[in-house]
Design a protein around this motif. Structure first.
Motif, mmCIF file in Angstrom:
data_model
loop_
_atom_site.group_PDB
_atom_site.id
_atom_site.type_symbol
_atom_site.label_atom_id
_atom_site.label_comp_id
_atom_site.label_asym_id
_atom_site.label_seq_id
_atom_site.Cartn_x
_atom_site.Cartn_y
_atom_site.Cartn_z
ATOM 1 N N ARG A 56 81.628 -67.139 36.380
ATOM 2 C CA ARG A 56 82.957 -66.972 36.976
ATOM 3 C C ARG A 56 83.067 -65.620 37.673
ATOM 4 O O ARG A 56 83.583 -65.521 38.798
ATOM 5 N N THR A 57 82.578 -64.574 37.022
ATOM 6 C CA THR A 57 82.698 -63.222 37.572
ATOM 7 C C THR A 57 81.947 -63.087 38.889
ATOM 8 O O THR A 57 82.454 -62.505 39.859
ATOM 9 N N LEU A 58 80.728 -63.631 38.946
ATOM 10 C CA LEU A 58 79.888 -63.484 40.133
ATOM 11 C C LEU A 58 80.045 -64.646 41.116
ATOM 12 O O LEU A 58 79.482 -64.587 42.211
ATOM 13 N N GLY A 59 80.777 -65.658 40.735
ATOM 14 C CA GLY A 59 80.934 -66.807 41.626
ATOM 15 C C GLY A 59 79.641 -67.558 41.819
ATOM 16 O O GLY A 59 79.288 -67.928 42.946
ATOM 17 N N ILE A 60 78.918 -67.830 40.723
ATOM 18 C CA ILE A 60 77.606 -68.484 40.794
ATOM 19 C C ILE A 60 77.758 -69.997 40.807
ATOM 20 O O ILE A 60 78.507 -70.569 40.014
ATOM 21 N N ASP A 61 77.054 -70.631 41.689
ATOM 22 C CA ASP A 61 76.956 -72.083 41.717
ATOM 23 C C ASP A 61 75.631 -72.434 42.388
ATOM 24 O O ASP A 61 75.071 -71.631 43.145
ATOM 25 N N SER A 62 75.124 -73.619 42.109
ATOM 26 C CA SER A 62 73.867 -74.039 42.734
ATOM 27 C C SER A 62 73.813 -75.557 42.800
ATOM 28 O O SER A 62 74.453 -76.253 42.001
ATOM 29 N N ILE A 63 73.041 -76.043 43.766
ATOM 30 C CA ILE A 63 72.795 -77.482 43.875
ATOM 31 C C ILE A 63 71.339 -77.696 44.257
ATOM 32 O O ILE A 63 70.690 -76.809 44.825
ATOM 33 N N ARG A 64 70.849 -78.889 43.944
ATOM 34 C CA ARG A 64 69.560 -79.343 44.446
ATOM 35 C C ARG A 64 69.846 -80.237 45.642
ATOM 36 O O ARG A 64 70.701 -81.125 45.568
ATOM 37 N N LEU A 65 69.104 -79.980 46.707
ATOM 38 C CA LEU A 65 69.396 -80.666 47.954
ATOM 39 C C LEU A 65 68.102 -80.835 48.751
ATOM 40 O O LEU A 65 67.374 -79.862 48.952
ATOM 41 N N GLY A 66 67.798 -82.039 49.152
ATOM 42 C CA GLY A 66 66.640 -82.263 50.004
ATOM 43 C C GLY A 66 65.328 -81.774 49.423
ATOM 44 O O GLY A 66 64.418 -81.404 50.168
ATOM 45 N N GLY A 67 65.229 -81.757 48.093
ATOM 46 C CA GLY A 67 64.015 -81.283 47.435
ATOM 47 C C GLY A 67 63.991 -79.793 47.203
ATOM 48 O O GLY A 67 63.062 -79.283 46.572
ATOM 49 N N GLY A 68 64.994 -79.063 47.689
ATOM 50 C CA GLY A 68 65.047 -77.617 47.512
ATOM 51 C C GLY A 68 66.214 -77.198 46.630
ATOM 52 O O GLY A 68 66.887 -78.028 46.010
ATOM 53 N N VAL A 69 66.442 -75.894 46.575
ATOM 54 C CA VAL A 69 67.482 -75.308 45.738
ATOM 55 C C VAL A 69 68.385 -74.454 46.616
ATOM 56 O O VAL A 69 67.902 -73.675 47.451
ATOM 57 N N VAL A 70 69.689 -74.606 46.433
ATOM 58 C CA VAL A 70 70.679 -73.794 47.136
ATOM 59 C C VAL A 70 71.452 -73.021 46.074
ATOM 60 O O VAL A 70 72.145 -73.614 45.248
ATOM 61 N N LEU A 71 71.305 -71.706 46.079
ATOM 62 C CA LEU A 71 71.949 -70.842 45.087
ATOM 63 C C LEU A 71 73.017 -70.007 45.764
ATOM 64 O O LEU A 71 72.771 -69.372 46.792
ATOM 65 N N ALA A 72 74.221 -70.026 45.195
ATOM 66 C CA ALA A 72 75.335 -69.236 45.713
ATOM 67 C C ALA A 72 75.773 -68.221 44.675
ATOM 68 O O ALA A 72 75.897 -68.542 43.492
ATOM 69 N N MET A 73 76.002 -66.983 45.118
ATOM 70 C CA MET A 73 76.598 -65.947 44.286
ATOM 71 C C MET A 73 77.624 -65.233 45.169
ATOM 72 O O MET A 73 77.324 -64.278 45.865
ATOM 73 N N ALA A 74 78.844 -65.757 45.144
ATOM 74 C CA ALA A 74 79.875 -65.313 46.084
ATOM 75 C C ALA A 74 80.226 -63.842 45.923
ATOM 76 O O ALA A 74 80.602 -63.180 46.898
ATOM 77 N N ASN A 75 80.111 -63.311 44.702
ATOM 78 C CA ASN A 75 80.480 -61.920 44.437
ATOM 79 C C ASN A 75 79.258 -61.075 44.085
ATOM 80 O O ASN A 75 79.309 -60.211 43.223
ATOM 81 N N ASP A 76 78.170 -61.347 44.774
ATOM 82 C CA ASP A 76 76.901 -60.648 44.541
ATOM 83 C C ASP A 76 77.018 -59.177 44.955
ATOM 84 O O ASP A 76 77.240 -58.879 46.136
#
Length: 277
Positions: free
Chosen positions: A31-51
């Motif tokens: 929650r603090t860093l805004g972390i989320d991730s998905i698997r897409l098209g065989g790869g990984v998409v990592l989000a950290m909105a408050n990095d």
């Protein structure tokens, strides 16, 4: 017997490292860093909105399960936009870039920002020897926090919430932490992530006043041997490509450890607020 190199091994090991690292974050940290991730098209998409480092939002591991297309990049960009990520990096091996990559970059506002060298070592060949000096220590769970704190400090990252993820990563048996001490204090660190027959080295860093003593070379050798002992057939790492007239000590340490430059991978940055530079 020496294996023919397949770039998917290197890219997917790195992608899984990033996925598992983010998964180590507690609910509060996410929650603090805004972390989320998905698997897409065989790869990984990592989000950290408050990095705090503007580093961890990245998309990689694409082009092997299915081709890289404008539609796929559009899904990646839509994910980042929906998570209000200020900027993110798309990292693709040169072998998977489609013929219309320039047009895709223009369509989605991807800007080339830097290049990394991907290095690897076939562990079926001779492994680097070690004279046990300095002593490289495998870090266990009881000292994971000290190891994580040292790593954050040596990289000059803001101290605080990032330590929780790094500490918790060692709860995953795929992550190995290594360190060198001086006077009982951790002064040099490095990590290893084991993914099937491939291993990925990460986060090699040394306290500034202890640099130039060969500690990172010792940690590289130790991690290479650890990857072989874990049953891996390849070990990989990446570092910044040298600019003309520049010198990257990490790159030369890896080459001296027996690793080979496999390819140069360009980093393309996407911005929530579009820009051209």
């Amino acid at each position: 017997m020496r294996q023919a190199f397949d770039p998917s091994w290197a890219e997917l090991a790195e992608a899984e490292l990033n996925h598992n690292f983010s998964a180590a974050a507690s609910a509060e940290t996410r929650r603090t860093l805004g972390i989320d991730s998905i698997r897409l098209g065989g790869g990984v998409v990592l989000a950290m909105a408050n990095d705090p480092m503007n580093y961890w939002s990245k998309a990689l591991g694409f082009g092997f399960a299915e081709p890289v297309t404008s539609e796929l990049v559009g899904e990646i960009v839509d994910f980042y936009r929906s998570r209000s990520v200020p900027s993110a990096v798309v990292q693709l091996a040169p072998s998977v870039l489609p013929p219309d990559w320039t047009e895709i970059c223009e369509k989605y506002g991807l800007v080339h920002k830097s290049s990394w060298v991907k290095l690897g070592l076939d562990l079926t060949t001779d492994l680097p020897q070690d004279d046990d000096s300095p002593v490289v220590e495998r870090i266990g769970t009881p000292e994971a926090e000290a190891w994580a704190t040292a790593m954050i400090r040596f990289f000059g990252m803001p101290e605080g919430v990032l330590e929780q993820i790094t500490t918790s990563s060692l709860d995953d048996p795929a992550f190995h932490g290594y360190a060198i001490r001086s006077g009982g204090e951790i002064v040099s660190v490095g990590g290893l992530f084991v993914h099937g027959e491939a291993a990925e080295m990460f986060s090699g860093a040394t306290m500034p006043e202890h640099r130039g003593k060969g500690y990172q070379s010792a940690l590289l050798r130790a991690r290479i041997r650890a990857a072989a002992a874990a049953g891996c057939r390849w070990v990989f790492a990446e570092t910044g490509a040298e600019e003309p007239g520049g010198h990257n000590p990490s790159l030369h340490n890896m080459l001296r450890a027996g690793m080979t430059q496999l390819y140069v991978r360009d980093n393309y940055r996407w911005y929530l607020e579009p820009r051209t530079a």
